[in-house]
Design a protein around this motif. Structure first.
Motif, PDB file in Angstrom:
ATOM      1  N   TYR A 192      31.039  30.926   8.736  1.00 18.27           N
ATOM      2  CA  TYR A 192      31.991  31.461   7.763  1.00 18.27           C
ATOM      3  C   TYR A 192      33.380  31.382   8.358  1.00 18.27           C
ATOM      4  N   THR A 232      30.676  35.496  15.586  1.00 16.43           N
ATOM      5  CA  THR A 232      30.202  34.112  15.578  1.00 16.43           C
ATOM      6  C   THR A 232      31.258  33.131  15.095  1.00 16.43           C
ATOM      7  N   TYR A 271      21.807  41.387  18.114  1.00 11.74           N
ATOM      8  CA  TYR A 271      22.003  41.551  16.668  1.00 11.74           C
ATOM      9  C   TYR A 271      20.884  40.799  15.953  1.00 11.74           C
TER      10      TYR A 271
HETATM   11  C1  0GY Z   1      29.107  42.223  12.414  1.00 12.88           C
HETATM   12  C2  0GY Z   1      28.219  41.629  11.456  1.00 12.88           C
HETATM   13  C3  0GY Z   1      28.254  40.363  10.975  1.00 12.88           C
HETATM   14  C4  0GY Z   1      28.911  39.262  11.591  1.00 12.88           C
HETATM   15  C5  0GY Z   1      28.916  39.025  12.895  1.00 12.88           C
HETATM   16  O1  0GY Z   1      29.292  37.755  14.766  1.00 12.88           O
HETATM   17  C6  0GY Z   1      29.394  37.804  13.541  1.00 12.88           C
HETATM   18  O2  0GY Z   1      29.848  36.888  12.874  1.00 12.88           O
HETATM   19  O3  0GY Z   1      28.437  39.933  13.705  1.00 12.88           O
HETATM   20  C7  0GY Z   1      27.473  40.094   9.776  1.00 12.88           C
HETATM   21  O4  0GY Z   1      27.814  39.150   9.035  1.00 12.88           O
HETATM   22  O5  0GY Z   1      26.488  40.804   9.517  1.00 12.88           O
HETATM   23  O6  0GY Z   1      28.680  42.984  13.277  1.00 12.88           O
HETATM   24  O7  0GY Z   1      30.284  41.977  12.403  1.00 12.88           O
END
Ligand code: 0GY
Length: 301
Positions: A52, A80, A160
């Protein structure tokens, strides 16, 4: 690189422009233990492999939010969209006057010298992301090797994942050395009972492994009932805090990447804290003692 190179995803909502002032006063020294900085993309480009493209969410905005919400410190987690390029994170840490620490993402080729550089900048953990819509996770063997290698620095591992994946990941998580921190309570399906099989497995993971901490964060992602209280998430967070008061952390998750249903009001998120941690003793552990133990242990007397 010009700013226009980075077009935010069309269905992605920007963080709240004017959050309400929280009614809840956090204890002095409170830590927002899960938030991000994004870009700015023309200075710190987003990763080519990202799934994204966010809005820019620079460090200055994060410091302003910290002060406005009544917090003193931040733990900035590598997201990410920046892949394993930690430059935006490091830039924020270096400009935080010691009031931010970080969780980075690394490649398997990371050298000890690079790890030491991250440590010197304020990184205290590595994030392993198993959410397939966000990232292609590395093989467990490589992750285990990285977890082993960071232990000499006193770092921890942040994981996560989403609840349907816990059964197949359970043994791997249990095998990780050192402290492990779970993001967003392992993303339970909150339409299932809090005492049902799915969340029971998550609680068992924490019961069986006293090295595993939990962030009781992100009601806005998990809720079906919605803002401002996200009432369907509260029993899950409350259960974890009551059972493991010394192993819970809280964070805003600002700037709320990938929110597509609504924009959370960060002030209202803070006001949920006394609903899930009803006593001042629990609030102190959640917001000060536990994150300080993990991120600023040298400042504990
Ligand atoms: C969060 C959750 C999200 C994204 C990421 O690293 C990330 O892109 O963690 C999500 O989309 O659930 O903790 O920010």
């Amino acid at each position: 690189m010009s700013e226009s190179t980075f077009q935010m995803d069309q269905d992605w909502l920007v963080f709240h422009p004017s959050p309400s002032l929280p009614a809840f006063a956090s204890p002095p020294g409170a830590v927002d233990a899960h938030c991000h900085v994004f870009g700015p993309g023309d200075v710190f480009p987003y990763a080519a492999e990202r799934k994204y493209t966010p809005c820019d969410a620079p460090k200055e905005k994060l410091w302003a939010l910290r002060d406005y919400l009544g917090f003193e410190r931040n733990v900035i987690v590598q997201a990410t969209c920046h892949g394993t390029d930690n430059r935006a994170l490091l830039d924020a840490l270096e400009n935080s006057a010691g009031r931010a620490r970080g969780v980075a993402s690394v490649q398997k080729t990371v050298t000890d010298e690079m790890l030491q550089g991250l440590h010197d900048a304020g990184v205290r953990g590595i994030r392993f992301n198993f959410v397939t819509r966000l990232v292609d996770a590395l093989p467990h063997k490589i992750l285990a090797e990285i977890a082993e290698r960071i232990s000499y620095l006193g770092w921890h591992t942040v994981i996560y994942f989403e609840s349907p994946d816990l059964p197949q990941l359970y043994d791997f998580f249990s095998s990780l050395p050192g402290t492990v921190v779970v993001d967003h309570m392992g993303r339970p399906n909150v339409s299932l009972p809090v005492n049902g099989a799915e969340f029971e497995l998550f609680l068992k993971l924490l019961t069986d492994n006293d090295n595993i901490y939990c962030k009781v964060s992100c009601p806005e992602r998990l809720s079906n009932t919605g803002p401002p209280e996200y009432s369907d998430v509260l029993p899950f967070a409350k259960t974890v805090i009551e059972a493991f008061p010394d192993r819970v952390l809280w964070g805003t998750d600002w700037p709320h990447p990938n929110m597509k249903t609504h924009i959370p009001d960060d002030g209202k998120l803070v006001d949920i804290i006394p609903l899930i941690a009803p006593t001042s003793a629990l609030q102190y552990k959640l917001l000060v003692e536990n994150p300080m133990n993990l991120y600023w242990p040298e400042e504990i007397h």
